[in-house]
Write an enzyme that holds these catalytic residues in place. Sequence first.
Site: not given
Ligand code: ING
Length: 300
Positions: A46, A106, A123, A142, A168, A193
């Site tokens: 991503e 995205n 996304k 985001e 993601c 990411n």
């Molecule tokens: N990053 C993270 C992901 O979904 C996240 C944000 C991490 C949300 C952990 C909830 C829990 O891997 C992106 N860019 O979506």
Amino acid sequence: SRKFGLAVAQMGPVHLQDDRASVVRRLIDMLRQAHARQARMVVFPELALTTFFPRYWMEKTEAEARFFEHAMPNPDVQPLFDEARRLGVGFYLGYAELTPEGRAFNTAIIVDDKGNIVGKYRKIHLPGHDDHKTEAPFQHLEKKFFEVGDLGFRVFDAMDVRMGMCLCNDRRWPETYRVMALQSAELVVLGYNTPSVNIHWNEPVHLRTTTHLISLQANAYQNGIWVAAAGKCGSEDGHHMIGSSVIVAPTGEIVARTSGEEDEVIVADIDLTLGENLRQHVFNFAKHRSPEHYRLIVER
Ligand code: ING
């Protein structure tokens, strides 16, 4: 069996000062490694061309000027398209898309082994927030920089494989995979990411990898599909993101996994018939699903 050489190209950090030309050189190098190991397609992360800029507060206009692609392909990424076509290798690439009308997404594309963009995805599950959390160690904006995707979850026929894609946070939501499996996807490819630190509560760091893998393995198994996930990871200007890029079989088993947090190519010769038994005898949607009992899922 139907074998398909599939590579995942995990990226190490992309720092604020790294220009697109230096990043594209890294992508080309990994594309060549994948080709040398008989891969027909490479999955990149991503937002692969820049640092994970949603961690910084800035005006949308600044973000769109510095971190968005205003066309795809464009002169910065053309060398990647040219090398991929020369080697006959397809790829998935995540990037920040600014449309001619000024809409911001995205986005990810699937490019086939002839260098043609055969699919695009924007996304849908945008995590984070749109306000400036001045107390937080970093932002996750985001919801500020991107619109919710308007293309849905679609499946594309490329290189004789019926493949879907997502990005993601989408990988954490079962609906993502089910909607594509209902369109007969055999493989879902995605980039991510994922910050190691959670700004909302004091989450043990190892859980970031645990929940990442559970999401991929459970959904691969529960839909009888292959899942390939490419991370951008390591510490970008001091902000750490998890690696653990993987290729997961329809059984839910991890068949390839990165071991570091730098640029690293993993390859598997996936057998697309492996999912057939599961989709025929366990997750046979036509025989066993009762959509009339699932309606709550599609209501707010
Ligand atoms: N990053 C993270 C992901 O979904 C996240 C944000 C991490 C949300 C952990 C909830 C829990 O891997 C992106 N860019 O979506």
